[in-house]
Design an enzyme around this catalytic site. Sequence first.
Site, short mmCIF file in Angstrom:
data_model
loop_
_atom_site.label_atom_id
_atom_site.label_comp_id
_atom_site.label_asym_id
_atom_site.label_seq_id
_atom_site.Cartn_x
_atom_site.Cartn_y
_atom_site.Cartn_z
N ASP A 102 21.98 -5.37 22.15
CA ASP A 102 20.96 -6.12 21.44
C ASP A 102 20.21 -5.12 20.57
OD1 ASP A 102 19.18 -8.31 20.92
OD2 ASP A 102 17.73 -7.26 22.18
N ASP A 107 17.49 -12.48 26.22
CA ASP A 107 18.79 -11.83 26.49
C ASP A 107 19.34 -12.26 27.85
OD1 ASP A 107 18.72 -10.35 24.13
OD2 ASP A 107 17.53 -8.77 25.07
#
Lengths: 662, 127
Positions: free
Chosen positions: A346, A549
């Site tokens: 990410d 996430d």
Amino acid sequence: MRKWWFAAVIAGPTMVLSYPWLIPGLADVFPRGSEQLWWLWVAMGVAALAVLAYSGNQFFTGAWEALRHRQANMHTLIAIGTGTAWVYSTIALLFPQMFPSAEMTDVYYDVTVVVTALVVLGMAMEVKARGRTSEAIEKLIGLQPKTARVVRRGTEVEIPVDEVVVGDVVVVRPGSKIPVDGIVVEGSSAVDESMITGESMPVAKGPDDVVIGATMNTTGSLRFRATKVGADTALATIIRMVGDAQASKVPIQRIVDVVSGYFTPAVLILAISGFVIWFDFGPAPAFAYATIVAVTTLIIACPCALGMATPMALTTGVGLAATHGILIRSGDALQAAKKLDTIVLDKTGTITVGKPAVTDVVPADGFEVDAILAFAAAAERDSEHPLAAAIVDGAAERGLTPLEPTRFEAVPGHGVRAWLGERRVLIGKRAFLEAAGVRAGDLEDDATRLADEGKTPVFVALDDRAAGVVAIADPVKADSEAAIAALRKLGLQVVMITGDNRRTADAIARRVGIDRVLAEVLPQDKAHEVRKLQLEGRAVAMVGDGINDAPALAAADVGFAIGTGTDVAIEASDVTLIAGSLRGVVSAIRISRATMANVHQNLLGAFVYNGLGLPVALGLLYPLFGILLSPILAALAMSFSSVTVISNANRLKRFKLAEVGT
Amino acid sequence: MTPDQIIVTVGGLAAIGLVAWFFWFKRSVGVQASAVSGGYQEQMVLVKGGYTPDAIRVKAGKPVRLLFRREETAACSEQVVLPDFGKSAALPTGQVVPLEFLPSEPGEYEFTCQMGMLRGRIIVEAA
């Protein structure tokens, strides 16, 4: 060790006196068949019985307890093996007429005593080596401070750490340990967090910063408000997670468990079969050979080596990781981490610092920079998006006071709409503005230029007119580039995932050395992108820190939560990196690979040892080479096989010096 | 074959049969865990050369508390693991150590020592 010394002291003379006719000088004193020899063997029988009763009693009680549960273990094999040798010898001694030839009446008290001594020694060494495998968790437990200085009724008092409650103001002096988790309210200092995070550089702490219990305050004094105490502290959580992971099972262990379940009874069956075959087809004296073969088979088998192969490596590997600030949740995660070929990072908070800031404001004709920023901040003040915080902070830094919006709407992944009285503000991607009928015009070129510089351009429209572009950039972490290079060196394809526009994402990716970018991915689609990679046949790791996430971390084969992240992300992950650096991912993968290699070495060793040892003990080499293994050599091999497995697992601890880190 | 060879062969085969039956064909019905306050199902398990009882019957959907008491010093049994529930505990000699979990699906689940030498079963029945 007293049990070993007792057996060892008796073992020496027993070995020498078992075959006096082979020793010059003794052959005349104790000739074969003489009364003197008979009495000598009686004395040896009594001594051997004493060894069994004192040094070897644990084998007999252990075997009996197991038998009561209709289970068999190493104790069963050793007890039957040494017991059989003693019983055979005693019958041969007391009732020699039961045997057809004099040769069969030799005694094997040396086997009883020496095997007991060797196995007891092996077990003592095993206990010592096992202790070393769990040193890491003991070290963590030892970090816990005993007392804390808290402010109660306006005065500082020292109390046991268990009595600190949430909300207490805790005082930490220079050179003292921080007793519990909390948030600094007063003072500034540098705190050494290496024992928890694995990061060697002390971290500066001031008001509103989080402090972790068990870390070491260095130079200044701090006062902080306790937020987590007792079992809720980071250290307690780490100890719990490491303990659970060490006791969990690597998937391969499930196969080993099935084998272990059948192993010991199977050895008993092999020993009986060996006895029957040697009795029926072996050379004379058949009964003596058959007994020795059965005893050797029982003694050489080592169920412990098989049973310990995986847990010992897992305990050491998970402990090693913990000392580097890496919490591996289970054996499954460890095995999965070894097989990874793709790693998805990410962008925000993982590759970058995660604290975006406004870098540029480009106004359209007729608009002022401050006005754009003030309107944008007013519209964004109720938004929870990280970029919104950057805009609000950017306005505050310029001394602008944003107005209160009368109405606010967030469109996740696209932008926000807000009304400031009569005025309507739109903030977001170009497509978001276009969907509302606003044309970006010349601002599009500015946005492209800013994106090429790795900045995120956000369009601002006022009353349905494009007013300007605000550029926000999140600095790349200092060690991200090196860590990504190390991940590639490990043979992993590194993929960056981000909600940012393609140009910004590509610019960041180029800077850190990533060649595959998944850009403009909406938060809810991150898990979907991970699954798409898995459908390509890839074993995928996901590294992230935010709440958004969590689904992707759970969907990945291995989810890495970067420790500066949220509890939700940590909960959804398989591996938690307490420190915020990507280097932890590299270390975690290296440790996983080394641990799994160690597991495989141990299992291979245990299977090969038993797979070769048992046929040799059964006398398979006798027809070809005339080789028959002595039970004493079998005991030596058995004792050292367990110790070898544990020593090999302990070898993992040296791994950190040579290979961890980038 | 001589008579003593025949006796040894027959005896050996009988012993093999006995070993296989004794160790591999045991199937205890299991002890029903008792219901206690707080909705828990509770069972004390003695750890000494094995687990007593080594089969425990519980109802699905209700939390279970197993109280392990280890009464030996053999290193083999110093830890108990319930891999299917992700639970484990160190068992210091002479102490009662609780292990709690929630069985949601009926079926049979193993609990073992860390090395898999000692084994027990949790039989989860539909509520």
